[in-house]
Write an enzyme that holds these catalytic residues in place. Structure first.
Site, PDB file in Angstrom:
ATOM      1  N   ARG A   1     -18.598 -25.986  40.226  1.00  0.00           N
ATOM      2  CA  ARG A   1     -18.032 -26.702  39.105  1.00  0.00           C
ATOM      3  C   ARG A   1     -16.632 -26.913  38.913  1.00  0.00           C
ATOM      4  O   ARG A   1     -16.181 -27.717  38.516  1.00  0.00           O
ATOM      5  CB  ARG A   1     -18.962 -26.065  37.989  1.00  0.00           C
ATOM      6  CG  ARG A   1     -20.301 -26.584  37.555  1.00  0.00           C
ATOM      7  CD  ARG A   1     -20.614 -26.155  36.148  1.00  0.00           C
ATOM      8  NE  ARG A   1     -20.798 -24.732  36.172  1.00  0.00           N
ATOM      9  CZ  ARG A   1     -21.486 -23.586  36.866  1.00  0.00           C
ATOM     10  NH1 ARG A   1     -22.577 -24.336  37.473  1.00  0.00           N
ATOM     11  NH2 ARG A   1     -21.393 -22.413  36.717  1.00  0.00           N
TER      12      ARG A   1
ATOM     13  N   GLU B   1     -21.608 -12.452  35.701  1.00  0.00           N
ATOM     14  CA  GLU B   1     -22.457 -12.312  34.765  1.00  0.00           C
ATOM     15  C   GLU B   1     -24.057 -12.022  34.912  1.00  0.00           C
ATOM     16  O   GLU B   1     -24.743 -11.572  34.243  1.00  0.00           O
ATOM     17  CB  GLU B   1     -22.281 -13.666  33.682  1.00  0.00           C
ATOM     18  CG  GLU B   1     -22.703 -13.172  32.233  1.00  0.00           C
ATOM     19  CD  GLU B   1     -22.353 -14.493  31.252  1.00  0.00           C
ATOM     20  OE1 GLU B   1     -21.819 -15.393  31.642  1.00  0.00           O
ATOM     21  OE2 GLU B   1     -22.991 -14.185  29.913  1.00  0.00           O
TER      22      GLU B   1
HETATM   23  P1  AMP Z   1     -17.590 -14.639  35.408  1.00  0.00           P
HETATM   24  O1  AMP Z   1     -17.346 -14.219  36.730  1.00  0.00           O
HETATM   25  O2  AMP Z   1     -18.351 -13.668  34.709  1.00  0.00           O
HETATM   26  O3  AMP Z   1     -16.257 -14.873  34.780  1.00  0.00           O
HETATM   27  O4  AMP Z   1     -18.388 -15.999  35.655  1.00  0.00           O
HETATM   28  C1  AMP Z   1     -17.654 -17.191  35.785  1.00  0.00           C
HETATM   29  C2  AMP Z   1     -18.365 -18.156  36.815  1.00  0.00           C
HETATM   30  O5  AMP Z   1     -19.746 -18.298  36.300  1.00  0.00           O
HETATM   31  C3  AMP Z   1     -17.730 -19.477  36.518  1.00  0.00           C
HETATM   32  O6  AMP Z   1     -17.348 -19.937  37.866  1.00  0.00           O
HETATM   33  C4  AMP Z   1     -18.801 -20.421  35.864  1.00  0.00           C
HETATM   34  O7  AMP Z   1     -18.902 -21.324  36.410  1.00  0.00           O
HETATM   35  C5  AMP Z   1     -20.073 -19.386  35.861  1.00  0.00           C
HETATM   36  N1  AMP Z   1     -20.452 -18.844  34.522  1.00  0.00           N
HETATM   37  C6  AMP Z   1     -20.635 -17.713  33.999  1.00  0.00           C
HETATM   38  N2  AMP Z   1     -20.902 -17.781  32.733  1.00  0.00           N
HETATM   39  C7  AMP Z   1     -21.438 -18.839  32.610  1.00  0.00           C
HETATM   40  C8  AMP Z   1     -21.807 -19.517  31.226  1.00  0.00           C
HETATM   41  N3  AMP Z   1     -22.288 -18.909  30.223  1.00  0.00           N
HETATM   42  N4  AMP Z   1     -21.954 -20.864  31.012  1.00  0.00           N
HETATM   43  C9  AMP Z   1     -21.620 -21.533  32.148  1.00  0.00           C
HETATM   44  N5  AMP Z   1     -20.989 -21.199  33.461  1.00  0.00           N
HETATM   45  C10 AMP Z   1     -20.934 -19.847  33.638  1.00  0.00           C
END
Ligand code: AMP
Length: 172
Positions: free
Chosen positions: A59, A96
């Site tokens: 994305r 996450e």
């Molecule tokens: P993080 O590493 O936990 O900061 O996750 C960020 C990545 O996971 C980004 O590239 C987002 O596209 C995706 N992502 C994580 N959580 C979400 C969420 N609640 N909604 C949409 N995309 C998410």
């Protein structure tokens, strides 16, 4: 930014139970909203001497490539393992919902060049932190992280090791 915020769609329990997924496809599908989003993400960096904008698969690509054009910069893909054809370096990270790795081409930039990192969402910050490590690993000066959505309650910003973040829409 309230008009852009209203185009973000919440999808509960996707891709797994307990996660509220921030679906940006309604923004991307709105010609006016998409254009305003790209301009707003690029605006703070117009005079920052950015040579490249790096985007995180997948994305992140949809925003990083138009932001690069907006800034007159090149585009650098940061991808999942095994996708980039030339010599790469790799960084493991936690997200996450699971663990993963990212890769970048070793020659994507010339050491010392200023790079802007772009993604759609920062949640726990693991993905962005891994991307910063990859960029610094090939000699980039990471001037900032421009992100559409920050999930403030997950404190992802603390993972970024001092790289300044610019988030358009924040959820508390
Ligand atoms: P993080 O590493 O936990 O900061 O996750 C960020 C990545 O996971 C980004 O590239 C987002 O596209 C995706 N992502 C994580 N959580 C979400 C969420 N609640 N909604 C949409 N995309 C998410």
């Amino acid at each position: 930014m309230e008009d852009l915020r209203s185009l973000i769609r919440d999808i509960p329990d996707f891709p797994q139970q307990g996660v509220v997924f921030k679906d940006i496809t309604p923004v991307l599908g709105d010609p006016d909203g998409f254009a305003r989003l790209v301009k707003a993400m690029a605006d703070p960096y117009r005079d920052a001497g950015v040579s490249h904008v790096a985007g995180i698969e997948a994305r992140g690509f949809t925003l990083a490539a138009p932001v690069a054009l907006e800034l007159g910069a090149g585009f650098v893909p940061i991808r999942k393992p095994g996708k980039l054809p030339y010599e790469t370096i790799r960084q493991d990270y936690e997200l996450e919902y699971g663990t993963d790795s990212l890769e970048i081409h070793v020659d994507a930039i010339t050491p010392g060049e200023k790079v802007l990192l772009v993604d759609d969402v920062i949640a726990t910050g693991g993905t962005a932190a891994a991307a910063v490590k990859l960029l610094e690993g090939i000699g980039a000066e990471v001037v900032g992280f421009s992100v559409f959505i920050e999930l403030v309650f997950l404190s992802g910003i603390e993972m970024l090791d001092g790289v300044p973040i610019h988030a358009l829409v924040r959820y508390h």
